[in-house]
Enzyme design. Structure first.
Site, mmCIF file in Angstrom:
data_model
loop_
_atom_site.group_PDB
_atom_site.id
_atom_site.type_symbol
_atom_site.label_atom_id
_atom_site.label_comp_id
_atom_site.label_asym_id
_atom_site.label_seq_id
_atom_site.Cartn_x
_atom_site.Cartn_y
_atom_site.Cartn_z
ATOM 1 N N GLU A 1 -25.850 20.419 1.552
ATOM 2 C CA GLU A 1 -25.856 18.981 1.294
ATOM 3 C C GLU A 1 -26.127 18.164 2.543
ATOM 4 O OE1 GLU A 1 -22.716 17.696 -2.105
ATOM 5 O OE2 GLU A 1 -21.824 18.694 -0.385
ATOM 6 N N ASN B 1 0.880 -1.165 0.000
ATOM 7 C CA ASN B 1 0.000 0.000 0.000
ATOM 8 C C ASN B 1 0.921 1.219 0.000
ATOM 9 O OD1 ASN B 1 -1.857 1.515 2.766
ATOM 10 N ND2 ASN B 1 -1.790 2.105 0.638
#
Ligand code: G6P
Length: 615
Positions: free
Chosen positions: A495, A101
Site C-alpha cells: 500500500e 474528551n
C-alpha cells in the site's frame, strides 16, 4: 478521541475557538459545539456534523460575542452523533457547561443515582451525567466550582480531559485530566485550553501540559493553580516553551499520521478494553454481545464479512473463535459474499468488521445477510456509521480517528474486540478451562505494555528497512494465528511503498512461491514461539537453502531462528492466541520506514482511499 478548546482573555473568544476546533478535527469530526459567555448568559450552539456546519449554525443562532468560552469537536463514544449528544452539555440548573474528551465508565450507576435525585437527562452521553454530578455536589456541599469538580471526579471511573465553566463565574475555567490530553496556553492576560497546542500556537508558545490525575483552575488575572484530584495536593506548574510548528503539533510531533497512529496502539488498545475486560475479577463483557449471546452460542456458524485490513482481522478471529469457542467460522470478502448467492439462514451470525463503517461492499453484504434472517453484529470504529446503524448489535473499537490511509491501530483494536468476543463465547460455552481463561484475560491486559516494548525496536527495523528498500518483491510467511498477520504485513508494504509483496501460509510456500526465491528475495517470516514453531523453522531452512534473505519476527531471547535468519525483529513472548497483537507491530514499522526511505506519500498513497464507499 475528541478535541476540546477554551479561551478566556480580552480577545473575541468565538473566532479563536472555532479556528482551534478546525485544527483539532483530526481528533474527531462527527459533531461540534461552542459555549460563549456574552456578558449576560452562556450561549450554546451545537450540531451534528463538522466544525464548518457548526460555523453556519452559530452564525444564524448565537451572537458569538464574548471573551470567554469553550468548544468541542466530537468523536462519539456514548450515544450516536446527533445534535443532542453533541458537546457542550449544560447542567439541569442551566449554570454549568462542560466539554469532555474520554469515557466515564461508571456513568450508568451515577445516572441512576442522579435520576433518583430528580435530575433529567436529555442526551445518551456519559458527559451529561458528569456535569449534573458536579451541579449536585455544588448544591449539596455548598462548594465553589473547582472543589465541586474535584469531589465529582473522585466518584468517577474512566478517562477524561474536561473543561467546565460556571455562568456565575465568567472569568474562570476549571480543567482536569486523566488519560486524555490537555494543554493550557499562557498568553498576555489571556489563557487558552486545548487537547494539544495547535489552537493556541500562534498566540503563545508557553504551555502547561497537565499530567494524569491533575486539575487546574484558570482564572483571568492570576496564575494557573494546579492540584492533585485525589488529595488536593498543590502542584507547581511546569511551563514549557514550545518549539513545534502547527503541522508537527497536529501529528503529535511525528512526521506522519501513520507513525503517530502506530505509536498510539498501546493507548487505544487500553481504550478498547477499558471497562470491558476486568482481568482480576475474571470478567470480559461487551454490552452488544451480552444482549445476543444465546444467538451466538446456538449459531450453526459465524460468517465474518469485511474488506482490506479488516478482512485480515476477520481471519485472525477465525483462528481465535474456532480454537477457543469451537464455533465454525467462515471469513468472506464482502465483495464476493454479496454477489455469490451465499447460503445464509436464521441460524447464522454474521459479523461485519469495518474501521470506517462505510465500506460499500461490507454494507451491502450485511443488508443481504439481514434479508435472509441472520443476526448481524458490527465491529466498527466510527460511532454512528452506516454499518453500525445497519447492524442488529455490535461492539465499537475505540481507536479514535484513523487518518493515515494504511490502517494500523484500527487493525489491532479490531483484534482486541474480536479476542474479547472469542473469550466470552468460550467462557459461556465452557470450551475453555477457568485457569486458561484467567490467564488469557490477564495476558490480554498486558498486551499494551508488550506493544510498547515492540515499538522500542524501531531503530533496528529502520536499519533493516535501509538494507531492503530497493527490493522489487517481498514474501511474507506465517502459520496459524500469524498467517493473517503475514497477509497484513504484505498489504502494508504494498500500500505505502508500492513494492510488490505477497503474504502466504508458510507451509504453502512449497506449492509455488518457493520458485521465486533467490538471493535477491527478502522473506519476512513470523517465527514466534508457537505450537508450530518447529515447522516454521523447517520452512526457514528451505528458504535458506535457496539463498533467500530472511527477516524473522521472533520471540525475545530466541536463538534458534536468530542464528539462521539474516535479520531479526524481536517481540515480547505472549500466548499464541494473542501473538497477532504484537507480531503486527514490527511489520507496520518495516513498511513505514521503507516507504519513507523511498520518499512515498505515506499518509495518502497513490490510488487508495481511506474509505471505499463505491463498489
Ligand atoms: C480501504 C482502506 C483500508 C481498509 C479497507 C476496509 O481499502 O484503504 O485501509 O482496510 O478500505 O475499510 P473499512 O473501513 O471497512 O475497515
Amino acid at each position: 478521541m475528541c478535541g476540546i478548546v477554551g479561551y478566556i482573555g480580552e480577545k473575541d473568544a468565538y473566532p479563536i475557538i472555532l479556528k482551534g476546533l478546525k485544527r483539532l478535527e483530526y481528533r474527531g469530526y462527527d459533531s461540534a459545539g461552542v459555549a460563549i459567555y456574552n456578558g449576560n448568559e452562556i450561549e450554546v450552539c451545537k450540531t451534528q456534523g463538522k466544525v464548518s456546519t457548526l460555523e453556519e449554525k452559530a452564525a444564524r443562532e448565537i451572537s458569538r460575542v464574548g471573551t470567554f468560552g469553550i468548544g468541542h469537536t466530537r468523536w462519539a463514544t456514548h450515544g450516536e452523533p446527533n445534535d443532542i449528544n453533541s458537546h457542550p452539555h449544560v447542567s439541569n440548573n442551566g449554570e454549568l457547561v462542560i466539554i469532555h474528551n474520554g469515557i466515564i465508565e461508571n456513568y450508568g450507576s451515577l445516572k441512576t443515582e442522579l435520576k433518583k435525585r430528580g435530575y433529567t437527562f436529555y442526551s445518551d452521553t456519559d458527559t451529561e451525567v458528569l456535569v449534573n454530578l458536579i451541579e449536585d455536589v455544588q448544591k449539596n456541599e455548598g462548594v465553589k466550582l473547582g472543589k465541586a469538580v474535584q469531589i465529582a471526579l473522585n466518584q468517577v471511573v474512566g478517562a477524561y480531559a474536561i473543561a467546565v465553566i460556571d455562568k456565575k463565574k465568567p472569568n474562570e475555567i476549571v480543567v482536569a485530566k486523566l488519560g486524555s490530553p490537555l494543554a493550557i496556553g499562557i498568553g498576555e492576560n489571556e489563557y487558552f485550553i486545548a487537547s494539544d497546542a495547535s489552537p493556541f500556537i500562534e498566540y503563545t508558545n508557553k504551555s502547561i501540559y497537565l499530567e494524569d490525575g491533575e486539575m487546574g483552575i484558570i482564572r483571568l488575572g492570576r496564575e494557573v493553580r494546579l492540584r492533585k484530584i485525589i488529595d488536593d495536593k498543590p502542584i507547581v506548574p511546569y511551563v514549557q516553551e514550545l518549539q513545534l510548528n502547527l503541522e508537527q503539533i497536529e501529528k503529535g510531533g511525528f512526521d506522519h499520521f501513520m507513525i503517530k497512529e502506530i505509536y498510539e496502539q498501546p493507548e487505544v488498545i487500553i481504550d478498547t478494553y477499558r471497562g470491558r475486560l476486568l482481568a482480576k475479577e475474571g470478567i470480559v463483557r461487551l454490552g452488544g454481545l451480552e444482549d445476543h449471546i444465546e444467538k451466538f452460542l446456538n449459531a450453526q456458524r459465524i460468517i465474518i464479512v469485511a474488506c482490506g485490513t479488516s478482512w485480515h482481522a476477520g481471519l485472525v478471529a477465525e483462528y481465535i473463535f474456532e480454537e477457543l469457542s469451537r464455533i465454525p467460522v467462515e471469513v468472506e470478502y464482502a465483495s464476493e459474499f454479496r454477489y455469490r448467492n451465499p447460503i445464509i439462514t436464521e441460524k447464522d451470525v454474521v459479523i461485519a468488521i469495518s474501521q470506517s463503517g462505510e465500506t460499500a461492499d461490507t454494507l451491502a453484504a450485511i443488508k443481504l445477510a439481514k434479508s435472509k434472517g441472520a443476526l448481524v453484529f458490527g465491529v466498527c470504529n466510527v460511532v454512528g456509521s452506516s454499518i453500525s446503524r445497519e447492524s442488529h448489535a455490535g461492539s465499537y473499537t475505540h481507536a479514535g480517528p484513523e487518518i493515515g490511509v494504511a490502517s494500523t491501530k484500527a487493525f489491532t483494536t479490531q483484534i482486541t474486540v474480536l479476542t474479547m468476543i472469542g473469550l466470552r463465547l468460550a467462557q459461556a460455552k465452557g470450551t475453555i478451562s477457568k485457569s486458561e481463561f484467567m490467564r488469557c484475560l490477564s495476558e490480554l491486559e498486558m498486551i499494551p505494555e508488550k506493544v510498547e516494548i515492540a515499538l522500542k525496536t524501531e531503530d533496528k527495523i529502520k536499519e533493516i528497512a535501509a538494507v531492503f528498500m530497493n527490493a522489487k518483491n517481498f514474501l511474507y510467511l506465517g502459520r496459524g494465528y500469524n498467517f493473517p498477520v503475514a497477509l497484513e504485513g504484505a498489504l502494508k508494504l504494498k500500500e505505502i511503498s508500492y513494492i510488490h509483496a505477497e503474504g502466504y501460509p508458510a507451509a504453502e510456500m512449497k506449492h509455488g512461491p518457493i520458485a521465486l526465491i533467490d538471493e535477491q528475495m527478502p522473506v519476512v517470516v513470523i517465527a514466534v514461539e508457537s505450537e508450530h514453531y518447529d515447522k516454521v523453522v523447517s520452512n526457514i531452512q528451505e528458504i535458506k537453502a535457496r539463498k533467500g534473505k530472511i527477516i524473522a519476527v521472533v520471540s525475545e531471547g530466541d536463538t534458534t531462528v536468530g542464528e539462521m535468519a539474516d535479520y531479526v525483529m524481536e517481540v515480547p513472548k505472549t500466548p499464541e492466541v494473542l501473538t497477532p497483537l504484537v507480531t503486527t507491530i514490527p511489520l507496520q514499522l518495516l513498511a513505514y520506514h521503507i516507504a519513507v526511505m523511498l520518499g512515498r506519500n505515506v499518509d495518502q498513497p497513490r490510488n487508495l482511499a481511506k474509505s471505499v464507499t463505491v463498489e
